[in-house]
Write a protein that holds these residues in place. Structure first.
Motif, mmCIF file in Angstrom:
data_model
loop_
_atom_site.group_PDB
_atom_site.id
_atom_site.type_symbol
_atom_site.label_atom_id
_atom_site.label_comp_id
_atom_site.label_asym_id
_atom_site.label_seq_id
_atom_site.Cartn_x
_atom_site.Cartn_y
_atom_site.Cartn_z
ATOM 1 N N VAL A 64 0.836 -1.194 0.000
ATOM 2 C CA VAL A 64 0.000 0.000 0.000
ATOM 3 C C VAL A 64 0.877 1.251 0.000
ATOM 4 C CG1 VAL A 64 -1.728 1.314 1.285
ATOM 5 C CG2 VAL A 64 -1.889 -1.178 1.161
ATOM 6 N N ALA A 65 1.904 1.257 0.850
ATOM 7 C CA ALA A 65 2.782 2.424 0.956
ATOM 8 C C ALA A 65 3.533 2.688 -0.345
ATOM 9 C CB ALA A 65 3.770 2.223 2.100
ATOM 10 N N ALA A 66 3.895 1.618 -1.057
ATOM 11 C CA ALA A 66 4.704 1.773 -2.272
ATOM 12 C C ALA A 66 3.866 1.962 -3.526
ATOM 13 C CB ALA A 66 5.605 0.545 -2.449
ATOM 14 N N SER A 67 2.557 1.923 -3.391
ATOM 15 C CA SER A 67 1.706 2.052 -4.574
ATOM 16 C C SER A 67 1.657 3.486 -5.090
ATOM 17 C CB SER A 67 0.292 1.563 -4.265
ATOM 18 O OG SER A 67 0.303 0.171 -4.030
ATOM 19 N N GLY A 68 1.768 4.445 -4.194
ATOM 20 C CA GLY A 68 1.797 5.844 -4.601
ATOM 21 C C GLY A 68 3.232 6.351 -4.654
ATOM 22 N N ASP A 69 3.415 7.485 -5.293
ATOM 23 C CA ASP A 69 4.764 8.053 -5.425
ATOM 24 C C ASP A 69 5.055 8.949 -4.225
ATOM 25 O OD1 ASP A 69 7.220 8.520 -6.520
ATOM 26 O OD2 ASP A 69 6.523 9.949 -8.016
ATOM 27 N N ASP A 70 5.011 8.346 -3.039
ATOM 28 C CA ASP A 70 5.210 9.079 -1.793
ATOM 29 C C ASP A 70 6.707 9.258 -1.554
ATOM 30 O OD1 ASP A 70 5.341 10.026 0.824
ATOM 31 O OD2 ASP A 70 3.700 8.756 1.519
ATOM 32 N N GLN A 71 7.120 10.490 -1.310
ATOM 33 C CA GLN A 71 8.546 10.759 -1.111
ATOM 34 C C GLN A 71 9.137 9.988 0.060
ATOM 35 O OE1 GLN A 71 9.360 15.139 -3.040
ATOM 36 N NE2 GLN A 71 9.205 15.006 -0.839
ATOM 37 N N LYS A 72 8.305 9.586 1.025
ATOM 38 C CA LYS A 72 8.825 8.828 2.163
ATOM 39 C C LYS A 72 9.437 7.508 1.720
ATOM 40 C CE LYS A 72 5.636 10.697 5.631
ATOM 41 N NZ LYS A 72 4.549 10.367 6.580
ATOM 42 N N ALA A 73 9.023 7.023 0.549
ATOM 43 C CA ALA A 73 9.531 5.748 0.058
ATOM 44 C C ALA A 73 10.901 5.867 -0.581
ATOM 45 C CB ALA A 73 8.553 5.147 -0.948
ATOM 46 N N TRP A 74 11.306 7.097 -0.941
ATOM 47 C CA TRP A 74 12.578 7.205 -1.672
ATOM 48 C C TRP A 74 13.420 8.434 -1.345
ATOM 49 C CZ3 TRP A 74 12.492 11.716 -4.354
ATOM 50 C CH2 TRP A 74 11.235 12.221 -4.755
ATOM 51 N N ALA A 75 12.843 9.498 -0.803
ATOM 52 C CA ALA A 75 13.599 10.738 -0.613
ATOM 53 C C ALA A 75 14.277 10.800 0.747
ATOM 54 C CB ALA A 75 12.681 11.947 -0.778
ATOM 55 N N LEU A 76 15.453 11.397 0.793
ATOM 56 C CA LEU A 76 16.182 11.610 2.039
ATOM 57 C C LEU A 76 15.490 12.714 2.823
ATOM 58 C CD1 LEU A 76 18.697 11.033 3.779
ATOM 59 C CD2 LEU A 76 19.945 12.707 2.417
ATOM 60 N N PRO A 77 14.989 12.434 4.024
ATOM 61 C CA PRO A 77 14.265 13.443 4.798
ATOM 62 C C PRO A 77 15.091 14.707 5.014
ATOM 63 C CG PRO A 77 14.003 11.282 5.792
ATOM 64 C CD PRO A 77 15.051 11.138 4.724
ATOM 65 N N ASN A 78 14.429 15.844 4.921
ATOM 66 C CA ASN A 78 15.053 17.160 5.139
ATOM 67 C C ASN A 78 16.079 17.514 4.071
ATOM 68 O OD1 ASN A 78 13.562 17.494 7.561
ATOM 69 N ND2 ASN A 78 15.090 16.289 8.671
ATOM 70 N N CYS A 79 16.058 16.771 2.955
ATOM 71 C CA CYS A 79 16.979 17.073 1.863
ATOM 72 C C CYS A 79 16.217 17.063 0.541
ATOM 73 C CB CYS A 79 18.128 16.057 1.827
ATOM 74 S SG CYS A 79 19.379 16.417 0.565
ATOM 75 N N THR A 80 15.077 17.708 0.533
ATOM 76 C CA THR A 80 14.283 17.839 -0.685
ATOM 77 C C THR A 80 13.956 19.315 -0.883
ATOM 78 O OG1 THR A 80 13.296 15.660 -0.302
ATOM 79 C CG2 THR A 80 12.211 17.080 -1.913
ATOM 80 N N PRO A 81 14.770 20.041 -1.652
ATOM 81 C CA PRO A 81 14.517 21.468 -1.861
ATOM 82 C C PRO A 81 13.139 21.709 -2.471
ATOM 83 C CG PRO A 81 16.678 20.832 -2.710
ATOM 84 C CD PRO A 81 15.955 19.568 -2.381
#
Length: 332
Positions: free
Chosen positions: A77-94
Motif C-alpha cells: 500500500v505504501a509503495a503504490s503511490g509516489d510518496d517521497q517517504k519511500a525514496w527521498a532523504l528526509p530534510n533534503c528535498t529542496p
C-alpha cells in the motif's frame, strides 16, 4: 478530489484487494520505506549483497508466481503511490522555489568523518539512490553528499516546471549554484544520475544526443580532478507495479514490465561517459532479465512508477560498490 481523499480511496481499494479492512491494513506494522534524517547514521552497515546474487534474484523473480511471505501487505500500500517517504532523504528535498542550500548537513550521508567525498548529482531519480550510497559510503569510508533537486536533472539543460507550466528558472539557478559548490568542495568522485525523458517541456525533443551533450557540458564544469560516474536509468513502468501486485498477489508475472517498453534508451549516458572518459554503469540487469519484475529478492522494487524504494536501493548497493571499486580504492 483532494490529495488526502485520493490517498484514502487508493488505500481502501488496495486493502480490499488484499483482503484486509482499512484499519487492519493501516495497523499492520512494517519496516518504513524511508527513514528519519536523525536515524541515517545509526543504521547497521549491511554486508553487501553481491551482484551475482542480485542477478540470480532478478532471474528467479521473472518466474515467481506468488507474493513472498516476507513482503508485507502494508508496504505494498505504501509503495503504490509516489510518496517521497519511500525514496527521498528526509530534510533534503529542496522546494520548487529554492535555488540553493544554506546547509549541506541534512544531505550528507555515508562516513561523516571521512575527508573523501562523493557528490551524487541529479533530480528525484538521483535522490532515490540515497539508501544505496549511504551504505556504500559507510562500508568504504567515503562521505556522500546528495546534491539533488526534483525535476532538475544532472545534464546541463533548460528544464520545464510542469506544475507551474513554465521554464524551470529555479533549476537553472540551482545548476549554477551546484557547480559552484563542487568547485569549492572538490569532490573526488561525482555521480551523475537522474530521469531521462520528457523534462524539457512541450515541443522540445529530449533525444539521447541532447542528453549526451548536456551531460558532457556538466562534466566540463566540474573540478578537473573529479572522477565521474554515469549511473544509468532504471526502468520506467507504465503503471505502479506495487499497486498491481496488491491486486494480483498470486499472479506476479502480470505485474512485470516488458524490457522493450520499460527500459529507457541508455546511449545518452554511455555516449557521454565515452566522451569524457567517465565510468558508465548500466543498472538494467539489476532490474530486468526476460521481464522487469515488481518484486525481486523479497523486495518491493518501485515506489509508484517513477522511483525505486530506498530499500531496493540498499539491496543493490553492493552492485554499485563493485562497479565503482577502482575509483573507491578497493578491488572489485
Amino acid at each position: 478530489m483532494t490529495v488526502f481523499t485520493r490517498r484514502f480511496v487508493v488505500a481502501t481499494a488496495l486493502c480490499a484487494a488484499l483482503g484486509l479492512s482499512l484499519t487492519a491494513c493501516q495497523a499492520e506494522k512494517s519496516e518504513p520505506q524511508g527513514w528519519d534524517s536523525s536515524e541515517v547514521t545509526s543504521w547497521a552497515i549491511d554486508e553487501p549483497v553481491t551482484e551475482a546474487d542480485v542477478l540470480a534474484s532478478v532471474e528467479a523473480a521473472t518466474t515467481l508466481k506468488e507474493l513472498p511471505n516476507k513482503v508485507r501487505k502494508a508496504d505494498l500500500v505504501a509503495a503504490s503511490g509516489d510518496d517521497q517517504k519511500a525514496w527521498a532523504l528526509p530534510n533534503c528535498t529542496p522546494t520548487i522555489d529554492q535555488t540553493k542550500l544554506d546547509d549541506l548537513g541534512p544531505c550528507t550521508i555515508g562516513d561523516l568523518e571521512s575527508e573523501r567525498k562523493i557528490f551524487v548529482v541529479g533530480d528525484s531519480a538521483a535522490a532515490m539512490w540515497y539508501g544505496a550510497f549511504d551504505l556504500l559510503g559507510k562500508r568504504t569510508g567515503w562521505k556522500v553528499v546528495m546534491l539533488t533537486k526534483n525535476n532538475c536533472g544532472p545534464a546541463s539543460l533548460t528544464y520545464y516546471q510542469w506544475q507551474r507550466g513554465r521554464t524551470f528558472t529555479e533549476c537553472t539557478e540551482w545548476q549554477k549554484w551546484r557547480t559552484g559548490v563542487m568547485q569549492t568542495e572538490q569532490p573526488e568522485i561525482v555521480v551523475l544520475t537522474g530521469w531521462y525523458g520528457g523534462n524539457l517541456g512541450p515541443g522540445k525533443e529530449e533525444t539521447p544526443q541532447v542528453w549526451r551533450e548536456g551531460l558532457v557540458k556538466t562534466v566540463k564544469l566540474l573540478p578537473e580532478t573529479s572522477k565521474v560516474v554515469m549511473l544509468g536509468n532504471t526502468p520506467h513502468p507504465a503503471t505502479p507495479p506495487a499497486e498491481c501486485v496488491a491486486s494480483n498477489p498470486n499472479d506476479l508475472p502480470t505485474c512485470a514490465s516488458d524490457p522493450a517498453q520499460a527500459v529507457p534508451d541508455q546511449t545518452g549516458w554511455s555516449g557521454a561517459a565515452k566522451d569524457v572518459d567517465a565510468t558508465f554503469i548500466d543498472v538494467t540487469p539489476w532490474f530486468c532479465a526476460d521481464s522487469c519484475p515488481a518484486i525481486i529478492g523479497d523486495q518491493i522494487v518501485y515506489a509508484g512508477k517513477n522511483h525505486i524504494t530506498q530499500k531496493y536501493g540498499r539491496y543493490v548497493s553492493g552492485s554499485i560498490e563493485a562497479k565503482m571499486a577502482p575509483l573507491l580504492g578497493k578491488q572489485a
